[in-house]
Design a protein around this motif. Structure first.
Motif, PDB file in Angstrom:
ATOM      1  N   ASN A   1       6.576  13.036  -5.968  1.00  0.00           N
ATOM      2  CA  ASN A   1       6.237  11.755  -6.355  1.00  0.00           C
ATOM      3  C   ASN A   1       7.844  11.026  -6.503  1.00  0.00           C
ATOM      4  OD1 ASN A   1       5.526   9.812  -8.193  1.00  0.00           O
ATOM      5  ND2 ASN A   1       3.831  10.904  -8.834  1.00  0.00           N
ATOM      6  N   ILE A   2       8.128   9.932  -5.802  1.00  0.00           N
ATOM      7  CA  ILE A   2       8.656   9.171  -6.294  1.00  0.00           C
ATOM      8  C   ILE A   2       9.632   8.108  -7.421  1.00  0.00           C
ATOM      9  CG2 ILE A   2       9.574   8.574  -3.931  1.00  0.00           C
ATOM     10  CD1 ILE A   2       8.449   5.206  -4.452  1.00  0.00           C
ATOM     11  N   TYR A   3       8.302   8.005  -8.232  1.00  0.00           N
ATOM     12  CA  TYR A   3       8.182   7.681  -9.493  1.00  0.00           C
ATOM     13  C   TYR A   3       8.740   7.957 -10.297  1.00  0.00           C
ATOM     14  CZ  TYR A   3       5.922   3.389  -7.109  1.00  0.00           C
ATOM     15  OH  TYR A   3       5.164   2.567  -5.668  1.00  0.00           O
ATOM     16  N   GLU A   4       8.303   9.166 -10.741  1.00  0.00           N
ATOM     17  CA  GLU A   4       8.433  10.821 -11.202  1.00  0.00           C
ATOM     18  C   GLU A   4      10.178  10.452 -11.058  1.00  0.00           C
ATOM     19  OE1 GLU A   4       6.900  14.221 -11.482  1.00  0.00           O
ATOM     20  OE2 GLU A   4       4.807  13.194 -11.497  1.00  0.00           O
TER      21      GLU A   4
ATOM     22  N   LEU B   1       4.146   1.860   9.661  1.00  0.00           N
ATOM     23  CA  LEU B   1       2.961   1.365   8.103  1.00  0.00           C
ATOM     24  C   LEU B   1       1.754   1.627   8.183  1.00  0.00           C
ATOM     25  CD1 LEU B   1       5.416  -1.611   6.826  1.00  0.00           C
ATOM     26  CD2 LEU B   1       5.034   0.858   5.753  1.00  0.00           C
ATOM     27  N   LEU B   2       1.321   1.275   9.674  1.00  0.00           N
ATOM     28  CA  LEU B   2      -0.335   1.727   9.717  1.00  0.00           C
ATOM     29  C   LEU B   2      -0.959   2.737   9.622  1.00  0.00           C
ATOM     30  CD1 LEU B   2      -2.672  -0.792   9.906  1.00  0.00           C
ATOM     31  CD2 LEU B   2      -2.064  -0.531  13.248  1.00  0.00           C
ATOM     32  N   ALA B   3      -0.485   4.082  10.293  1.00  0.00           N
ATOM     33  CA  ALA B   3       0.256   5.238  10.515  1.00  0.00           C
ATOM     34  C   ALA B   3      -0.885   5.080   8.469  1.00  0.00           C
ATOM     35  CB  ALA B   3       0.191   6.070  11.446  1.00  0.00           C
ATOM     36  N   VAL B   4       1.327   4.930   8.464  1.00  0.00           N
ATOM     37  CA  VAL B   4       0.373   5.569   6.916  1.00  0.00           C
ATOM     38  C   VAL B   4      -1.107   5.029   5.610  1.00  0.00           C
ATOM     39  CG1 VAL B   4       1.543   4.744   4.350  1.00  0.00           C
ATOM     40  CG2 VAL B   4       3.037   5.729   7.050  1.00  0.00           C
ATOM     41  N   ALA B   5      -1.285   3.836   6.425  1.00  0.00           N
ATOM     42  CA  ALA B   5      -1.908   3.198   5.476  1.00  0.00           C
ATOM     43  C   ALA B   5      -3.764   4.074   5.893  1.00  0.00           C
ATOM     44  CB  ALA B   5      -2.335   2.247   5.572  1.00  0.00           C
ATOM     45  N   ALA B   6      -3.516   4.885   7.153  1.00  0.00           N
ATOM     46  CA  ALA B   6      -4.549   5.461   7.559  1.00  0.00           C
ATOM     47  C   ALA B   6      -4.638   6.659   7.656  1.00  0.00           C
ATOM     48  CB  ALA B   6      -5.039   4.739   9.359  1.00  0.00           C
TER      49      ALA B   6
ATOM     50  N   SER C   1       4.995  12.939   1.274  1.00  0.00           N
ATOM     51  CA  SER C   1       5.638  13.459   2.106  1.00  0.00           C
ATOM     52  C   SER C   1       7.164  13.223   2.020  1.00  0.00           C
ATOM     53  CB  SER C   1       5.059  14.594   3.283  1.00  0.00           C
ATOM     54  OG  SER C   1       5.049  12.893   4.039  1.00  0.00           O
ATOM     55  N   ILE C   2       7.876  14.183   2.808  1.00  0.00           N
ATOM     56  CA  ILE C   2       9.158  14.065   3.093  1.00  0.00           C
ATOM     57  C   ILE C   2       9.538  13.073   4.573  1.00  0.00           C
ATOM     58  CG2 ILE C   2      10.931  14.939   4.084  1.00  0.00           C
ATOM     59  CD1 ILE C   2      11.068  15.120   0.867  1.00  0.00           C
ATOM     60  N   THR C   3       8.355  13.378   5.703  1.00  0.00           N
ATOM     61  CA  THR C   3       8.279  13.070   6.769  1.00  0.00           C
ATOM     62  C   THR C   3       7.810  11.577   6.201  1.00  0.00           C
ATOM     63  OG1 THR C   3       7.811  15.259   7.716  1.00  0.00           O
ATOM     64  CG2 THR C   3       7.176  12.808   8.948  1.00  0.00           C
ATOM     65  N   GLU C   4       7.043  11.433   5.656  1.00  0.00           N
ATOM     66  CA  GLU C   4       6.521  10.092   5.264  1.00  0.00           C
ATOM     67  C   GLU C   4       7.476   8.802   5.253  1.00  0.00           C
ATOM     68  OE1 GLU C   4       3.333   7.625   2.750  1.00  0.00           O
ATOM     69  OE2 GLU C   4       3.225   9.437   2.903  1.00  0.00           O
ATOM     70  N   ILE C   5       8.605   9.559   3.992  1.00  0.00           N
ATOM     71  CA  ILE C   5       9.375   8.477   3.998  1.00  0.00           C
ATOM     72  C   ILE C   5      10.791   8.755   4.732  1.00  0.00           C
ATOM     73  CG2 ILE C   5      11.873   8.677   2.100  1.00  0.00           C
ATOM     74  CD1 ILE C   5       9.587  10.517   0.157  1.00  0.00           C
ATOM     75  N   LEU C   6      10.814   9.150   5.110  1.00  0.00           N
ATOM     76  CA  LEU C   6      12.111   9.516   6.173  1.00  0.00           C
ATOM     77  C   LEU C   6      11.725   8.715   7.190  1.00  0.00           C
ATOM     78  CD1 LEU C   6      12.605  13.113   7.230  1.00  0.00           C
ATOM     79  CD2 LEU C   6      14.561  11.186   6.281  1.00  0.00           C
ATOM     80  N   LEU C   7      10.306   8.149   7.909  1.00  0.00           N
ATOM     81  CA  LEU C   7       9.676   7.308   9.430  1.00  0.00           C
ATOM     82  C   LEU C   7       9.497   6.183   8.387  1.00  0.00           C
ATOM     83  CD1 LEU C   7       6.470   8.922  10.782  1.00  0.00           C
ATOM     84  CD2 LEU C   7       8.953   8.367  11.877  1.00  0.00           C
TER      85      LEU C   7
ATOM     86  N   LEU D   1       0.196  -1.501   0.112  1.00  0.00           N
ATOM     87  CA  LEU D   1      -0.065  -0.185  -0.014  1.00  0.00           C
ATOM     88  C   LEU D   1       0.615   1.091   0.215  1.00  0.00           C
ATOM     89  CD1 LEU D   1      -2.563  -0.931   2.653  1.00  0.00           C
ATOM     90  CD2 LEU D   1      -3.534  -0.719   0.294  1.00  0.00           C
ATOM     91  N   PHE D   2       2.105   1.517   1.120  1.00  0.00           N
ATOM     92  CA  PHE D   2       3.095   2.035   0.706  1.00  0.00           C
ATOM     93  C   PHE D   2       3.625   2.397  -1.175  1.00  0.00           C
ATOM     94  CE2 PHE D   2       6.968   3.602   0.921  1.00  0.00           C
ATOM     95  CZ  PHE D   2       6.739   4.787   2.713  1.00  0.00           C
ATOM     96  N   LEU D   3       3.724   1.509  -0.951  1.00  0.00           N
ATOM     97  CA  LEU D   3       3.923   1.738  -2.507  1.00  0.00           C
ATOM     98  C   LEU D   3       3.755   1.706  -3.973  1.00  0.00           C
ATOM     99  CD1 LEU D   3       6.546  -1.421  -2.424  1.00  0.00           C
ATOM    100  CD2 LEU D   3       7.588   1.269  -2.297  1.00  0.00           C
ATOM    101  N   LEU D   4       2.196   1.905  -3.352  1.00  0.00           N
ATOM    102  CA  LEU D   4       1.546   2.430  -4.636  1.00  0.00           C
ATOM    103  C   LEU D   4       1.694   3.356  -4.724  1.00  0.00           C
ATOM    104  CD1 LEU D   4      -1.110  -0.770  -4.445  1.00  0.00           C
ATOM    105  CD2 LEU D   4       0.607  -0.374  -6.082  1.00  0.00           C
ATOM    106  N   GLU D   5       1.191   4.293  -4.063  1.00  0.00           N
ATOM    107  CA  GLU D   5       0.873   5.701  -3.793  1.00  0.00           C
ATOM    108  C   GLU D   5       2.045   6.474  -4.105  1.00  0.00           C
ATOM    109  OE1 GLU D   5      -0.818   9.516  -1.400  1.00  0.00           O
ATOM    110  OE2 GLU D   5      -0.603   7.100  -0.498  1.00  0.00           O
TER     111      GLU D   5
END
Length: 371
Positions: free
Chosen positions: A362-365, A78-83, A51-57, A43-47
């Protein structure tokens, strides 16, 4: 998908707590844990936008897991990221409903079929006024403290969902059930925590904490203060008789992890044998973070809590502050704070700081440009 993952996480926790240790469920526990991590990771990788904080955490917690093999903080992040894009009430309702179902089913099973209970030890509490030791009921859960341990999520979820319409019927329900449970289990930790939490709910509903600077600052650093107090009790005061009587010998057990068998200054935590863990219950979330996860994880935890509580205060999110305070107080005497199966308050704190960071990439870009 969030509900499915949460269900598997809570199922795993209940299996660890109540399945007879003689039954080998290691494979099932591993499948539930790594299955949850895998789904949340996908789920994390699909999006793409993050944010910078999300990647660092997520990156930092993944590295910590590789180093110390303790997956608690990674799973909860990871559960917080999914929520992140899910309504908070939906998240809390999931915790309330699933936790209530599991607890009711467990109590029914172990009372209807008592031979299935893995721990048949009888606990007693000495009553000074009567000069006798009375048996403490455990409702079939193996330990009298287990009732409040599994109820604290239900209580806090109920308060969160009813906060705006909180009335005397709610007070009667929460205080009444707490008193009833205490009269049967004599579990002081859970009872005092719930009463303190309910009292705080009453106070904060009419108090603008944002305008009271000392109280506001105290709330933000409270996780750090509770950690410092726990370490002091478990090192300098662990032989204090009065303190051990009050906290049911917890400081003596904390000392085993802090000093005797480990070093609380270890940056990446300590490894303890199964014998040490089984003989010395670690009933303190702050000692767990410092000793098992290490000072680096503690620094990350302190940062998350400070930023999240600060945001709740600034945005006047009183019901969020209420549940966080209940969890923080309760976790001084129970290891629950980073338990993804119960501690939805930490989920909401992490989610808050993720949503506050508007620095999206956007990590994919980025990968496409490099290609």
């Amino acid at each position: 998908m969030f509900t499915l993952v949460l269900f598997s996480i809570i199922l795993r926790k209940y299996m660890i707590s109540f399945v007879d240790p003689s039954i080998d469920i290691g494979l099932i526990k591993s499948l539930l844990f790594y299955g949850a991590i895998a789904i949340l990771g996908i789920l994390f990788l699909l999006e793409g936008k993050k944010s910078i904080t999300e990647i660092l955490l997520v990156g930092g917690c993944s590295i910590l897991y590789i180093i110390n093999r303790e997956g608690a903080i990674l799973l909860i992040v990871l559960l917080a990221v999914a929520a992140k894009n899910i309504d908070d009430k939906y998240v809390v309702k999931n915790y309330l409903i699933i936790s209530a179902i599991f607890l009711i089913v467990s109590i029914l099973i172990f009372n209807l079929f008592p031979w299935l209970e893995s721990n048949h030890e009888v606990h007693y509490r000495y009553i000074d006024a009567l000069d006798i030791s009375v048996p403490r009921l455990d409702y079939g859960l193996g330990n009298p403290n287990a009732v409040f341990y599994h109820m604290v999520t239900i209580y806090t979820a109920y308060i969160f969902l009813r906060f705006e319409k909180y009335n005397n019927w709610d007070r009667l329900l929460l205080f009444g059930t707490s008193i009833l449970i205490y009269q049967n289990t004599y579990s002081r930790t859970g009872f005092y925590t719930v009463v303190a939490g309910l009292a705080f709910v009453e106070i904060i509903r009419f108090l603008d904490i944002k305008k009271i600077k000392p109280l506001s600052y105290l709330a933000k650093i409270s996780p750090i203060l509770l950690t410092v107090v726990s370490v002091i009790m478990g090192t300098a005061l662990y032989k204090n008789g009065a303190l051990n009587r009050l906290l049911a010998s917890r400081p003596k057990y904390w000392n085993v992890y802090l000093s005797q068998e480990g070093n609380f200054l270890n940056p990446f935590g300590n490894a303890y044998s199964s014998v040490i863990k089984s003989n010395n219950p670690l009933d303190n979330s702050y000692v767990y973070i410092v000793c098992m996860l290490g000072l680096v994880a503690f620094a990350l935890f302190a940062y998350i809590m400070y930023k999240g509580i600060k945001s709740f205060i600034e945005k006047d999110k009183k019901k969020y502050l209420s549940i966080i305070v209940i969890f923080l107080i309760y976790c001084f005497a129970e290891n629950l704070l980073l338990e993804a199966a119960f501690s939805f308050g930490i989920i909401l704190v992490i989610k808050e700081i993720l949503l506050n960071d508007k620095r999206e990439i956007n990590i994919y870009e980025i990968f496409k440009r490099k290609v």
